[in-house]
Design an enzyme around this catalytic site. Structure first.
Site, PDB file in Angstrom:
ATOM      1  N   SER A   1      40.420   3.581  54.750  1.00  0.00           N
ATOM      2  CA  SER A   1      40.491   2.218  54.177  1.00  0.00           C
ATOM      3  C   SER A   1      39.775   1.192  55.055  1.00  0.00           C
ATOM      4  O   SER A   1      39.627   0.039  54.655  1.00  0.00           O
ATOM      5  CB  SER A   1      41.952   1.803  53.967  1.00  0.00           C
ATOM      6  OG  SER A   1      42.656   1.778  55.190  1.00  0.00           O
ATOM      7  N   GLY A   2      39.376   1.606  56.257  1.00  0.00           N
ATOM      8  CA  GLY A   2      38.597   0.696  57.117  1.00  0.00           C
ATOM      9  C   GLY A   2      39.354   0.164  58.325  1.00  0.00           C
ATOM     10  O   GLY A   2      38.847  -0.713  59.026  1.00  0.00           O
ATOM     11  N   LYS A   3      40.520   0.707  58.608  1.00  0.00           N
ATOM     12  CA  LYS A   3      41.332   0.193  59.720  1.00  0.00           C
ATOM     13  C   LYS A   3      40.575   0.227  61.043  1.00  0.00           C
ATOM     14  O   LYS A   3      40.475  -0.774  61.748  1.00  0.00           O
ATOM     15  CB  LYS A   3      42.641   1.000  59.875  1.00  0.00           C
ATOM     16  CG  LYS A   3      43.551   0.971  58.660  1.00  0.00           C
ATOM     17  CD  LYS A   3      44.818   1.768  58.889  1.00  0.00           C
ATOM     18  CE  LYS A   3      44.627   3.252  59.136  1.00  0.00           C
ATOM     19  NZ  LYS A   3      44.005   4.001  58.033  1.00  0.00           N
TER      20      LYS A   3
ATOM     21  N   GLY B   1      47.003   0.996  55.985  1.00  0.00           N
ATOM     22  CA  GLY B   1      46.256   1.396  54.786  1.00  0.00           C
ATOM     23  C   GLY B   1      45.945   2.887  54.877  1.00  0.00           C
ATOM     24  O   GLY B   1      46.159   3.518  55.929  1.00  0.00           O
ATOM     25  N   LEU B   2      45.414   3.412  53.804  1.00  0.00           N
ATOM     26  CA  LEU B   2      45.102   4.845  53.739  1.00  0.00           C
ATOM     27  C   LEU B   2      44.034   5.235  54.752  1.00  0.00           C
ATOM     28  O   LEU B   2      43.289   4.376  55.252  1.00  0.00           O
ATOM     29  CB  LEU B   2      44.583   5.182  52.335  1.00  0.00           C
ATOM     30  CG  LEU B   2      45.566   5.035  51.178  1.00  0.00           C
ATOM     31  CD1 LEU B   2      44.821   5.148  49.845  1.00  0.00           C
ATOM     32  CD2 LEU B   2      46.653   6.102  51.279  1.00  0.00           C
ATOM     33  N   SER B   3      43.942   6.520  55.037  1.00  0.00           N
ATOM     34  CA  SER B   3      42.836   7.036  55.840  1.00  0.00           C
ATOM     35  C   SER B   3      41.533   6.698  55.101  1.00  0.00           C
ATOM     36  O   SER B   3      41.436   6.934  53.893  1.00  0.00           O
ATOM     37  CB  SER B   3      42.978   8.557  55.997  1.00  0.00           C
ATOM     38  OG  SER B   3      41.929   9.064  56.772  1.00  0.00           O
TER      39      SER B   3
ATOM     40  N   SER C   1      50.484   4.249  59.075  1.00  0.00           N
ATOM     41  CA  SER C   1      51.871   3.720  59.015  1.00  0.00           C
ATOM     42  C   SER C   1      52.350   3.618  57.566  1.00  0.00           C
ATOM     43  O   SER C   1      52.539   2.525  57.046  1.00  0.00           O
ATOM     44  CB  SER C   1      51.985   2.385  59.751  1.00  0.00           C
ATOM     45  OG  SER C   1      50.952   1.484  59.443  1.00  0.00           O
TER      46      SER C   1
HETATM   47  S1  ADX Z   1      50.484   7.755  60.783  1.00  0.00           S
HETATM   48  O1  ADX Z   1      50.850   8.160  59.412  1.00  0.00           O
HETATM   49  O2  ADX Z   1      51.377   8.349  61.799  1.00  0.00           O
HETATM   50  O3  ADX Z   1      50.386   6.285  60.928  1.00  0.00           O
HETATM   51  P1  ADX Z   1      47.978   7.945  62.138  1.00  0.00           P
HETATM   52  O4  ADX Z   1      47.345   6.656  61.785  1.00  0.00           O
HETATM   53  O5  ADX Z   1      48.603   8.068  63.503  1.00  0.00           O
HETATM   54  O6  ADX Z   1      49.032   8.349  60.987  1.00  0.00           O
HETATM   55  O7  ADX Z   1      46.906   9.118  62.037  1.00  0.00           O
HETATM   56  C1  ADX Z   1      46.091   9.197  60.891  1.00  0.00           C
HETATM   57  C2  ADX Z   1      44.778   9.912  61.168  1.00  0.00           C
HETATM   58  O8  ADX Z   1      45.019  11.267  61.455  1.00  0.00           O
HETATM   59  C3  ADX Z   1      43.891   9.867  59.954  1.00  0.00           C
HETATM   60  O9  ADX Z   1      42.958   8.817  60.036  1.00  0.00           O
HETATM   61  C4  ADX Z   1      43.215  11.214  59.951  1.00  0.00           C
HETATM   62  O10 ADX Z   1      42.013  11.131  60.689  1.00  0.00           O
HETATM   63  C5  ADX Z   1      44.144  12.108  60.713  1.00  0.00           C
HETATM   64  N1  ADX Z   1      44.995  13.015  59.920  1.00  0.00           N
HETATM   65  C6  ADX Z   1      45.151  14.335  60.180  1.00  0.00           C
HETATM   66  N2  ADX Z   1      46.056  14.883  59.363  1.00  0.00           N
HETATM   67  C7  ADX Z   1      46.513  13.899  58.536  1.00  0.00           C
HETATM   68  C8  ADX Z   1      47.477  13.855  57.484  1.00  0.00           C
HETATM   69  N3  ADX Z   1      48.163  14.928  57.114  1.00  0.00           N
HETATM   70  N4  ADX Z   1      47.689  12.659  56.865  1.00  0.00           N
HETATM   71  C9  ADX Z   1      46.996  11.576  57.243  1.00  0.00           C
HETATM   72  N5  ADX Z   1      46.070  11.545  58.239  1.00  0.00           N
HETATM   73  C10 ADX Z   1      45.835  12.707  58.900  1.00  0.00           C
END
Ligand code: ADX
Length: 205
Positions: free
Chosen positions: A39-41, A35-37, A109
């Site tokens: 979203s509560g993961k 889910g989005l940043s 993801s």
């Molecule tokens: S993923 O896309 O590769 O799955 P992941 O879950 O490891 O991302 O990391 C996401 C976390 O990194 C977010 O919760 C946020 O705190 C941080 N973050 C920093 N830059 C970004 C970005 N450009 N997009 C999304 N999350 C980011």
């Protein structure tokens, strides 16, 4: 996946995964939260880990921000970096599951194809849990202030703002975290875990 090394031969473990699960009195596998940043993961993964640990489960959380301080410290947020991040986590989660643990992963993801690779690594013991909060709800929460920074153009490739999020089309469970409380989401997840992973009679915590 292609294997670069030649002359390598896999060995059989002497302890079967089933034996580990029987001792733990629960099945092992991967509960993949996507889910989005915001979203509560992380909140739900840590809450569920705590709840299950107190009931005697072998459980561990792999979290995006943490893994990016170590295993994935060489990766950024460009599509190919995210793909490699998820490939690594998929393999690590599969190893943990093979060791008898219930693994809870908390990674954005964003790409369907990458989640499919992680699913394949876990060889069937993979449950995709979609935390379906839309950008507006996550931006409203903005627990780390990242959406505000992304809107100001300070974070490139930010998921939901300037980078895509591909919602699952085959999730085993969907929770609308914008429309429900943390407690209720945790209860839904706990019930799901008991239904799918519990074995035999467990001690009551
Ligand atoms: S993923 O896309 O590769 O799955 P992941 O879950 O490891 O991302 O990391 C996401 C976390 O990194 C977010 O919760 C946020 O705190 C941080 N973050 C920093 N830059 C970004 C970005 N450009 N997009 C999304 N999350 C980011």
């Amino acid at each position: 996946m292609t294997i670069k090394s030649k002359h390598i031969t896999a060995v059989e473990h002497r302890i079967a995964r089933q034996a580990r699960c029987a001792r733990n009195r629960h099945r092992s596998g991967v509960l993949w939260l996507t889910g989005l940043s915001g979203s509560g993961k992380t909140t739900l993964a840590l809450g569920l880990e705590h709840l299950l640990f107190n009931r005697g489960w072998q459980v561990y959380v792999l979290d995006g921000d943490n893994v990016r301080h170590g295993l994935s410290s060489d990766l950024g947020f460009a599509p190919k970096d995210r793909t490699e991040n998820i490939r690594r986590i998929g393999e690590v989660a599969a190893l943990f599951a093979d060791a008898g643990l219930l693994v809870l992963t908390a990674f954005i993801s964003p790409y369907r194809a990458d989640r499919a690779v992680a699913r394949k690594a876990a060889r069937g013991d993979f449950h995709e849990i979609y935390l379906q909060a839309n950008v507006a709800a996550c931006e409203e929460r903005d627990p780390k202030g990242l959406y505000a920074k992304a809107r100001r153009g300070e974070i490139p490739d930010f998921t939901g703002i300037s980078a895509p999020y591909e919602a699952p089309d085959r999730s085993e469970l969907t929770i609308d975290t914008a429309a429900t409380t943390v407690e209720h989401s945790l209860a839904v997840l706990h019930a799901y875990v008991e239904r799918n992973f519990a074995l035999g009679d467990r001690p009551v915590a």
